[in-house]
Write a protein that holds these residues in place. Structure first.
Motif, PDB file in Angstrom:
ATOM      1  N   THR A 109      -1.254   9.161  -2.001  1.00  0.00           N
ATOM      2  CA  THR A 109      -2.579   9.004  -1.404  1.00  0.00           C
ATOM      3  C   THR A 109      -3.677   8.841  -2.441  1.00  0.00           C
ATOM      4  OG1 THR A 109      -2.058  10.104   0.671  1.00  0.00           O
ATOM      5  CG2 THR A 109      -4.350  10.176  -0.032  1.00  0.00           C
ATOM      6  N   LEU A 148      -8.529   2.214   5.814  1.00  0.00           N
ATOM      7  CA  LEU A 148      -7.292   1.434   5.713  1.00  0.00           C
ATOM      8  C   LEU A 148      -6.092   2.326   5.411  1.00  0.00           C
ATOM      9  CD1 LEU A 148      -8.560  -1.709   3.745  1.00  0.00           C
ATOM     10  CD2 LEU A 148      -7.773  -1.634   6.116  1.00  0.00           C
ATOM     11  N   TRP A 149      -6.251   3.260   4.475  1.00  0.00           N
ATOM     12  CA  TRP A 149      -5.115   4.122   4.133  1.00  0.00           C
ATOM     13  C   TRP A 149      -4.800   5.087   5.275  1.00  0.00           C
ATOM     14  CZ3 TRP A 149      -1.194   3.804   1.056  1.00  0.00           C
ATOM     15  CH2 TRP A 149      -0.414   4.931   0.795  1.00  0.00           C
ATOM     16  N   ALA A 184      -2.886   3.115   7.810  1.00  0.00           N
ATOM     17  CA  ALA A 184      -1.529   2.802   7.344  1.00  0.00           C
ATOM     18  C   ALA A 184      -0.598   3.999   7.516  1.00  0.00           C
ATOM     19  CB  ALA A 184      -1.568   2.362   5.879  1.00  0.00           C
ATOM     20  N   THR A 185      -1.056   5.193   7.120  1.00  0.00           N
ATOM     21  CA  THR A 185      -0.199   6.376   7.244  1.00  0.00           C
ATOM     22  C   THR A 185      -0.041   6.792   8.710  1.00  0.00           C
ATOM     23  OG1 THR A 185      -2.161   7.739   6.761  1.00  0.00           O
ATOM     24  CG2 THR A 185      -0.663   7.272   4.938  1.00  0.00           C
ATOM     25  N   THR A 199       9.613   3.768   6.990  1.00  0.00           N
ATOM     26  CA  THR A 199       8.846   3.870   8.229  1.00  0.00           C
ATOM     27  C   THR A 199       9.538   4.837   9.175  1.00  0.00           C
ATOM     28  OG1 THR A 199       8.067   1.622   8.008  1.00  0.00           O
ATOM     29  CG2 THR A 199       7.977   2.595  10.202  1.00  0.00           C
ATOM     30  N   HIS A 206      -6.226  10.704  13.680  1.00  0.00           N
ATOM     31  CA  HIS A 206      -5.227  10.898  12.631  1.00  0.00           C
ATOM     32  C   HIS A 206      -4.876  12.375  12.488  1.00  0.00           C
ATOM     33  CE1 HIS A 206      -3.403  10.910   8.623  1.00  0.00           C
ATOM     34  NE2 HIS A 206      -3.276   9.608   8.724  1.00  0.00           N
ATOM     35  N   TYR A 217       0.087   4.674  11.184  1.00  0.00           N
ATOM     36  CA  TYR A 217       0.981   3.693  11.797  1.00  0.00           C
ATOM     37  C   TYR A 217       2.438   4.079  11.609  1.00  0.00           C
ATOM     38  CZ  TYR A 217       3.143  -0.747  13.001  1.00  0.00           C
ATOM     39  OH  TYR A 217       3.925  -1.716  13.578  1.00  0.00           O
ATOM     40  N   THR A 242      -7.612  11.329   1.201  1.00  0.00           N
ATOM     41  CA  THR A 242      -7.874   9.889   1.141  1.00  0.00           C
ATOM     42  C   THR A 242      -9.315   9.602   0.726  1.00  0.00           C
ATOM     43  OG1 THR A 242      -6.261   9.519   2.908  1.00  0.00           O
ATOM     44  CG2 THR A 242      -7.822   7.746   2.467  1.00  0.00           C
TER      45      THR A 242
END
Length: 546
Positions: free
Chosen positions: A521, A156-157, A160-161, A3, A83, A163, A173
């Motif tokens: 991915t 969702l992906w 997640a990336t 992270t 994003h 975050y 994706t």
């Protein structure tokens, strides 16, 4: 993957300042909410107007289901916006060319314009990756499960990336999600064709080529461009980190704002179209009478359609070996040809001749696509889809048709596309609103990664300009040829290439994380969408839905 802690001390020469410490005015929040709610209301009103205009009354349950599906699809574009905002604004923020809060509003506006002025060529390119049986039956439970699964997996992906602060590609994706449901669909069917038959791998190869080439193009093009700039433009200030909050010289600042604008516009024109194609699938499934065919085509277009169909039909007949078949048999033959990716047998040409002749006769009998009755709409649309995609597959092989025949078939394909692959204006508007507003929130995490954690030193004016020039030129070129490419891959690798060309090193940890995200991915999105699709189909069977 590790992270990226947001409170990690930046390694750039100039430490992070208060450039992000800005609280929006309450009126700005009100305007943001008003545009968001207004966009959704406009979408709902447009659906009601379109369906009632063709005499198609949607039951309350169907309308609610459609609203949910549209909300998820627009949610994907909204997430895509925040994003991918970093790809446009990081350079102008870290070179002090624009304040952060103004930069994201500027970027959002030009993302909006990019969507509105897009060609539409990319919108259906990803859709063609889906299995033919799901596209033909998009209004079935399995068709809706497919759409929900791939959209939820992509969202969702992306979240997640985002975050963990990784500038991952939304295009990458989405393509992985589409491939996942296609592969899962064929495995679930357990048919004789095998799992790979559920995916159009020839189209997938074309799309994936753009994705794996994007980082290489971004890196080497930006590296080469900055080296040329250093040799030609001998202005030391271009290649040094900005001093504190000092703005760049006027000419340099104009160049950086121009490149930010170009990347924002090109991102909107390319990425916005992907959501459009998925929304059209949702609309076709829920309201086929209104959206399966382009009912805005005038009656005057019918004679030209019939004429081109007749010329193409003659070319198919000449290669059919005298094989004749009924329309139902022709549909089965063409569906199998698309699944097997083999469209050059006499049986296929016989099926094309039969279905094309039947299709032109039906359209001529109705007078225009706008007059096709509700009960016949899905059949006409599916027949046009089958003929269009099979002829595209057949014409890929050289030497099958003469030059004159190939030209006539291409004209026939253009007529079929005009009748089935269209984007209503309101779809463009609501996608543009979702993508544009999405750019204005949640952008800080990835901006910091792009601006501070790729190169070992602070971003210079020259680095920012070359990385964004390369990104804008590449994306606009891809849009011209209908190829979905990754803004994120091109821009972040361009920053890396420019860092090397400027004599800086690269932060190994960040590069490793970016490479890991790039590699993970596709399989992660495929696994997510395939698993969600399987769960949804299981639920459908458990509750006896169809």
């Amino acid at each position: 993957m590790a992270t990226l802690a947001l409170d990690q001390a930046p390694t750039a020469e100039t430490p992070r300042t208060s450039r992000f410490d800005y609280k929006p005015h309450p009126f700005a929040k009100f305007l943001f909410a008003a545009l968001l709610i207004g966009g959704m209301a406009y979408a709902g009103w447009s659906v009601l107007a379109d369906t009632r205009g063709v005499g198609e009354e949607l039951a309350l349950g169907v309308f609610a289901f459609l609203a949910l599906a549209l909300l998820i699809a627009l949610g994907f574009e909204f997430v895509n916006g925040f994003h991918d905002t970093a790809n446009a604004v990081a350079t102008v923020i870290y070179t002090n060319s624009m304040p952060a809060h103004f930069a994201v509003v500027w970027s959002g506006f030009f993302n909006f314009l990019g969507v509105m002025l897009s060609s539409g060529a990319v919108a259906y390119s990803i859709i063609t990756l889906l299995p033919v049986d799901l596209i033909l039956n998009v209004g079935s439970a399995s068709g809706f499960a497919m759409i929900f699964a791939l959209l939820l997996a992509a969202v969702l992906w992306n979240l997640a990336t985002w975050y963990v602060g990784l500038p991952n590609s939304s295009s990458h994706t989405l393509i992985g999600s589409v491939l996942g449901v296609g592969f899962a669909n064929q495995l679930i069917q357990a048919g004789s064709r095998g799992g790979a038959a559920g995916v159009d791998w020839s189209q997938a190869q074309k799309v994936l080529t753009g994705l794996w080439m994007a980082p290489l193009i971004g890196f080497f093009a930006a590296l080469l461009l900055l080296l040329v700039m250093r040799a030609v433009i001998r202005q030391p200030d271009l290649y040094k980190a900005p001093e504190g909050d000092k703005a760049p010289p006027r000419g340099v600042r104009a160049l950086l704002i121009f490149t930010c604008t170009a990347v924002s516009f090109s991102h909107g024109s390319n990425d916005g179209q992907k959501g459009m194609g998925l929304i059209m699938l949702i609309l076709i499934g829920c309201a086929p009478t209104a959206y399966a065919l382009n009912r805005t085509l005038p009656t005057s277009a019918t004679p030209a359609f019939v004429e081109t169909a007749n010329v193409a039909t003659a070319a198919f007949d000449a290669r059919s070996g005298g094989i004749e078949m009924a329309p139902d048999q022709a549909r089965t033959t063409l569906t199998g040809a698309l699944q097997k990716r083999d469209a050059t047998t006499p049986e296929v040409f016989g099926a094309l001749e039969s279905l094309s002749r039947d299709l032109s006769a039906r359209v001529a009998g109705y007078g225009s696509l706008s007059k096709v009755p509700a009960e016949a709409t899905s059949n006409v649309r599916n027949d046009m889809y089958l003929v269009l995609d099979t002829t595209k597959l057949a014409t890929k092989k050289p030497g099958v048709f003469s030059e004159a025949e190939a030209k006539a078939i291409k004209e026939f394909q253009a007529k079929l596309e005009a009748g089935t692959r269209f984007i209503p204006l309101w779809v463009k508007v609501v996608v543009a609103i979702a993508l544009g507003l999405g750019t204005m929130i949640g952008w800080k995490r990835i901006v910091i990664t792009v601006g501070e954690r790729i190169g070992k030193q602070h971003m210079t004016y020259g680095m920012g300009a070359t990385a964004e020039l390369v990104a804008a030129a590449t994306i606009l070129s891809a849009d011209r040829f209908g190829l979905p490419v990754s803004t994120t891959h091109i821009l972040s690798s361009g920053v890396a290439g420019a860092s090397v060309a400027n004599g800086q090193g690269l932060q190994g940890r960040t590069i490793a994380q970016l490479a890991a995200a790039w590699l993970l991915t596709l399989p992660a999105a495929m696994a997510l969408s395939g698993g969600l699709y399987w769960l949804m189909l299981t639920a459908v069977k458990a509750y006896g839905l169809n």
